[in-house]
Design an enzyme around this catalytic site. Structure first.
Site, short mmCIF file in Angstrom:
data_model
loop_
_atom_site.label_atom_id
_atom_site.label_comp_id
_atom_site.label_asym_id
_atom_site.label_seq_id
_atom_site.Cartn_x
_atom_site.Cartn_y
_atom_site.Cartn_z
N TYR A 154 50.76 27.30 33.76
CA TYR A 154 50.63 26.65 35.07
C TYR A 154 49.26 26.01 35.25
O TYR A 154 49.11 25.01 35.94
CB TYR A 154 50.90 27.67 36.17
CG TYR A 154 51.53 27.10 37.42
CD1 TYR A 154 52.51 26.12 37.36
CD2 TYR A 154 51.16 27.57 38.68
CE1 TYR A 154 53.09 25.62 38.51
CE2 TYR A 154 51.74 27.08 39.83
CZ TYR A 154 52.70 26.11 39.75
OH TYR A 154 53.29 25.62 40.89
N LYS A 161 47.60 25.26 43.76
CA LYS A 161 48.36 26.10 44.69
C LYS A 161 47.44 27.05 45.45
O LYS A 161 47.66 27.35 46.62
CB LYS A 161 49.44 26.88 43.95
CG LYS A 161 50.58 26.02 43.43
CD LYS A 161 51.33 25.31 44.56
CE LYS A 161 52.57 24.59 44.03
NZ LYS A 161 53.27 23.83 45.10
#
Length: 255
Positions: A154, A161
């Protein structure tokens, strides 16, 4: 009587009928809401086509969250379809491939900046652009992927995020006096078009169904969409700055 009867909602991120945002729009309409969608560029026609698959075909207004011109025009464009907004859904995220899939250390600032602008700063930009149409009792709801951890592959999207989650708290602080709630839903891995573009996404979702107490179906966006709809409703009048986990309970388990 539906959960969202009479609500007027702006929903971003409808690209395919597999999109979480599509199912938010569908459930919202089923629960009595009027929905306006956003899209831009080459995706605009695709969103217009997908919008016709909703229970009630929804209008689509142009919005590129990195365009100051589009942001400045948003209230007017949305105002052509509804006279006010009771809710806004932020389902926007993007990071170049160069900062995903194990490229954390080699990621360059220009690409990292793109990820942060599109995936995190855009929450503030969208909320401020829609603010003239929102009043007391309105809600902004966004989608995140639990940013407390460093997930495999990620990389800089995970950092984005984390910035998104922080942004939501500051927005909750600053929009709260106007009666506007800001919350996020942290979903487990869902096989949307965006997720499939993450190199090695299957590594992130691996083992999730076994480790989540309630199990998890990465092909089913419905639980996440229902949570977003609930936060848009009047049933959470005193909840803001929150991250609601919809992941089968995975987040609460030890490793």
């Amino acid at each position: 009587m539906g959960l969202l009867d009479g609500k007027k909602l702006l929903i971003t991120g409808v690209l395919m009928d597999s999109s979480i945002a599509f199912h938010v729009a569908r459930i919202a309409q089923e629960q009595g809401a009027q929905v306006v969608l956003t899209s831009f560029g080459r995706q605009l026609r695709l969103t217009e086509t997908i919008a016709k698959r909703l229970p009630v075909p929804a209008p689509v207004v142009e919005l590129d969250v990195t365009s100051q011109e589009d942001l400045a025009a948003l209230a007017g464009r949305v105002g052509g379809h509804v006279d006010a907004l009771d809710g806004v859904v932020h389902s926007i995220g993007f990071a170049p491939q160069s900062v995903l899939g194990g490229n954390f250390l080699s990621g360059q600032w220009a690409d990292v900046a793109t990820a942060l602008e599109v995936s995190a700063y855009s929450l503030k930009a969208l909320a401020v652009a829609a603010q003239p149409l929102m009043g007391r009792g309105s809600a902004v709801v966004g989608l995140t992927f639990d940013a407390r951890y460093a997930w495999p592959v990620y990389d800089w999207m995970g950092v984005a995020k984390a910035a998104l989650e922080a942004t939501s708290r500051y927005l909750a602080r600053d929009l709260g006096p106007e009666g506007i709630r800001v919350n996020l839903v942290s979903a487990g891995p869902v096989r949307t078009t965006a997720a499939k573009s993450i190199p090695g996404f299957e590594v992130m979702e691996g083992g999730w169904p076994e480790r989540a107490p309630l199990g998890w179906d990465s092909h089913d966006p419905e639980p996440t969409a229902r949570a977003v709809a609930a936060l848009l409703s009047d049933w959470f009048p005193a909840t803001t700055g929150e991250v609601v986990h919809v992941d089968g309970g995975f987040h609460a388990m030890g490793f």
